[in-house]
Design a protein around this motif. Sequence first.
Motif, PDB file in Angstrom:
ATOM      1  N   UNK A   1       0.764  -1.073  -0.105  1.00  0.00           N
ATOM      2  CA  UNK A   1       0.018   0.127   0.032  1.00  0.00           C
ATOM      3  C   UNK A   1       0.769   1.235  -0.012  1.00  0.00           C
ATOM      4  N   UNK A   2       0.421   2.305  -0.782  1.00  0.00           N
ATOM      5  CA  UNK A   2       1.205   3.344  -0.721  1.00  0.00           C
ATOM      6  C   UNK A   2       0.951   4.505   0.054  1.00  0.00           C
ATOM      7  N   UNK A   3      -0.386   4.346   0.733  1.00  0.00           N
ATOM      8  CA  UNK A   3      -0.906   5.566   1.569  1.00  0.00           C
ATOM      9  C   UNK A   3      -2.124   5.013   2.390  1.00  0.00           C
ATOM     10  N   UNK A   4      -2.220   6.004   3.540  1.00  0.00           N
ATOM     11  CA  UNK A   4      -3.277   5.379   4.452  1.00  0.00           C
ATOM     12  C   UNK A   4      -4.185   6.801   4.487  1.00  0.00           C
ATOM     13  N   UNK A   5      -5.540   6.453   3.973  1.00  0.00           N
ATOM     14  CA  UNK A   5      -6.461   7.617   4.179  1.00  0.00           C
ATOM     15  C   UNK A   5      -7.467   7.692   5.409  1.00  0.00           C
ATOM     16  N   UNK A   6      -6.993   8.599   6.466  1.00  0.00           N
ATOM     17  CA  UNK A   6      -7.809   8.644   7.508  1.00  0.00           C
ATOM     18  C   UNK A   6      -8.975   9.514   7.320  1.00  0.00           C
ATOM     19  N   UNK A   7     -10.069   8.948   7.667  1.00  0.00           N
ATOM     20  CA  UNK A   7     -11.519   9.544   7.496  1.00  0.00           C
ATOM     21  C   UNK A   7     -12.091   9.798   9.060  1.00  0.00           C
ATOM     22  N   UNK A   8     -12.333  11.034   9.315  1.00  0.00           N
ATOM     23  CA  UNK A   8     -13.017  11.197  10.637  1.00  0.00           C
ATOM     24  C   UNK A   8     -14.673  11.271  10.356  1.00  0.00           C
TER      25      UNK A   8
ATOM     26  N   UNK B   1      -3.031   2.529  13.783  1.00  0.00           N
ATOM     27  CA  UNK B   1      -3.547   1.351  12.995  1.00  0.00           C
ATOM     28  C   UNK B   1      -3.144   1.379  11.640  1.00  0.00           C
ATOM     29  N   UNK B   2      -2.462   2.499  11.074  1.00  0.00           N
ATOM     30  CA  UNK B   2      -1.990   2.458   9.741  1.00  0.00           C
ATOM     31  C   UNK B   2      -0.881   1.667   9.515  1.00  0.00           C
ATOM     32  N   UNK B   3      -0.710   1.366   8.164  1.00  0.00           N
ATOM     33  CA  UNK B   3       0.218   0.429   7.697  1.00  0.00           C
ATOM     34  C   UNK B   3       1.207   0.971   6.718  1.00  0.00           C
ATOM     35  N   UNK B   4       1.246   2.250   6.525  1.00  0.00           N
ATOM     36  CA  UNK B   4       2.062   3.059   5.678  1.00  0.00           C
ATOM     37  C   UNK B   4       2.714   4.181   6.315  1.00  0.00           C
ATOM     38  N   UNK B   5       3.726   4.702   5.367  1.00  0.00           N
ATOM     39  CA  UNK B   5       4.455   5.570   6.218  1.00  0.00           C
ATOM     40  C   UNK B   5       3.931   7.293   5.562  1.00  0.00           C
ATOM     41  N   UNK B   6       2.824   7.115   4.992  1.00  0.00           N
ATOM     42  CA  UNK B   6       2.202   8.400   4.397  1.00  0.00           C
ATOM     43  C   UNK B   6       0.771   8.492   4.760  1.00  0.00           C
ATOM     44  N   UNK B   7       0.377   9.824   5.128  1.00  0.00           N
ATOM     45  CA  UNK B   7      -0.970   9.607   5.693  1.00  0.00           C
ATOM     46  C   UNK B   7      -1.823  10.981   5.160  1.00  0.00           C
ATOM     47  N   UNK B   8      -3.133  10.440   4.804  1.00  0.00           N
ATOM     48  CA  UNK B   8      -3.849  11.588   4.003  1.00  0.00           C
ATOM     49  C   UNK B   8      -5.091  11.886   5.246  1.00  0.00           C
ATOM     50  N   UNK B   9      -5.421  12.892   5.460  1.00  0.00           N
ATOM     51  CA  UNK B   9      -6.360  13.313   6.475  1.00  0.00           C
ATOM     52  C   UNK B   9      -7.770  13.946   5.734  1.00  0.00           C
TER      53      UNK B   9
ATOM     54  N   UNK C   1       0.710  14.071   5.026  1.00  0.00           N
ATOM     55  CA  UNK C   1       2.020  14.430   5.677  1.00  0.00           C
ATOM     56  C   UNK C   1       2.643  13.056   5.979  1.00  0.00           C
ATOM     57  N   UNK C   2       3.868  12.987   6.367  1.00  0.00           N
ATOM     58  CA  UNK C   2       4.540  11.704   6.757  1.00  0.00           C
ATOM     59  C   UNK C   2       4.316  11.465   8.192  1.00  0.00           C
ATOM     60  N   UNK C   3       3.957   9.826   8.329  1.00  0.00           N
ATOM     61  CA  UNK C   3       3.663   9.675   9.747  1.00  0.00           C
ATOM     62  C   UNK C   3       4.877   9.838  10.740  1.00  0.00           C
TER      63      UNK C   3
ATOM     64  N   UNK D   1       4.356  13.224  12.296  1.00  0.00           N
ATOM     65  CA  UNK D   1       3.349  13.315  13.248  1.00  0.00           C
ATOM     66  C   UNK D   1       3.731  12.766  14.599  1.00  0.00           C
ATOM     67  N   UNK D   2       4.497  11.777  14.541  1.00  0.00           N
ATOM     68  CA  UNK D   2       4.859  11.108  15.921  1.00  0.00           C
ATOM     69  C   UNK D   2       5.839  11.764  16.229  1.00  0.00           C
ATOM     70  N   UNK D   3       6.812  12.636  15.622  1.00  0.00           N
ATOM     71  CA  UNK D   3       7.710  13.323  16.139  1.00  0.00           C
ATOM     72  C   UNK D   3       7.239  14.556  16.967  1.00  0.00           C
ATOM     73  N   UNK D   4       5.963  15.094  16.695  1.00  0.00           N
ATOM     74  CA  UNK D   4       5.384  16.032  17.355  1.00  0.00           C
ATOM     75  C   UNK D   4       4.035  15.611  18.422  1.00  0.00           C
ATOM     76  N   UNK D   5       4.267  14.291  18.543  1.00  0.00           N
ATOM     77  CA  UNK D   5       3.257  13.561  19.562  1.00  0.00           C
ATOM     78  C   UNK D   5       1.744  13.577  19.025  1.00  0.00           C
ATOM     79  N   UNK D   6       1.637  13.600  17.913  1.00  0.00           N
ATOM     80  CA  UNK D   6       0.353  13.444  17.306  1.00  0.00           C
ATOM     81  C   UNK D   6      -0.767  14.759  17.587  1.00  0.00           C
ATOM     82  N   UNK D   7      -1.874  14.479  17.451  1.00  0.00           N
ATOM     83  CA  UNK D   7      -2.983  15.497  17.821  1.00  0.00           C
ATOM     84  C   UNK D   7      -2.970  15.546  19.318  1.00  0.00           C
TER      85      UNK D   7
END
Length: 271
Positions: free
Chosen positions: A1-8, A81-89, A186-188, A191-197
């Motif tokens: 998989x190339x990217x994870x799409x996170x939908x709220x 829960x994502x399996x890729x290194x790039x995330x779309x929100x 963004x790259x996951x 986000x992890x480096x800034x401790x997420x949301x």
Amino acid sequence: MKVSVIITTYNSEEWLEKVLLGYAVQTEPNFELIIADDGSSSATKRVIDSFKASFLHPIQHVWHEDEGFRKCKILNKAILQTHTDYLIFTDGDCIPRKDFVAQHLKSKEKGYFLSGGYFKLPMSISKLIDASHIQKQEAFSIRWLTKQGLKKSFKLSKLTKWNWFAVLMNWLTPTKKTFNGHNTSCFKEDLLAINGFNEEMLYGGLDREVGERLFNYGILAKQIRYSAICIHLDHKRGYASPEIWKNNNAIRAYNKKYNVIKIEKGIDQYY
């Protein structure tokens, strides 16, 4: 998989169904969908389950109990829960054009997050759009939308299909490059480096706050509001208050003043 799409989403199954139809016809099929569900009823699960056969990869439904607005918490859980290194929100009220995922992948670059926008529709057209309008991409057609009563304005230029125009407008637009929960990527690892949301944040500016901490961390932003297109379905907003806005604005002001990168109440609670 190339990217994870996170939908709220939250109890908006009618809109979520239309959004998932948009992801079922993407030109780039190699992505996973993560639904970050802030406590919806079982009706939302039924919609998600009905789409599972439409995608190359499984749809994950990340859910927690409804205890009020806890979008940041469910987003942090979804990220893990994502399996890729790039995330779309994006949001469960934003239907993506068929090249939405492809445009994010085309523009991604180390050291940057991507700042997209949306084209907002009135309730009458939001209700009118059905599966055929999404599959045929009529919902993104300026001609079709104006035939349904949408007033003509310069904002309609966001829906242009001319790539050269989109590139030009991404460069010319005076709109600031911000982290927008309805359309950003963004790259996951960043986000992890800034401790997420920041789970201290409730409704109002919580996405922008993430982008501001990414800036503090040294990440830049690229504008793609005329390239990665989604249409925003209308809905009521009953989850804001002056007190919440005041608290959120105070957090953002503090972070800017003291160059805060990593907040305390973030994603590392779930490691």
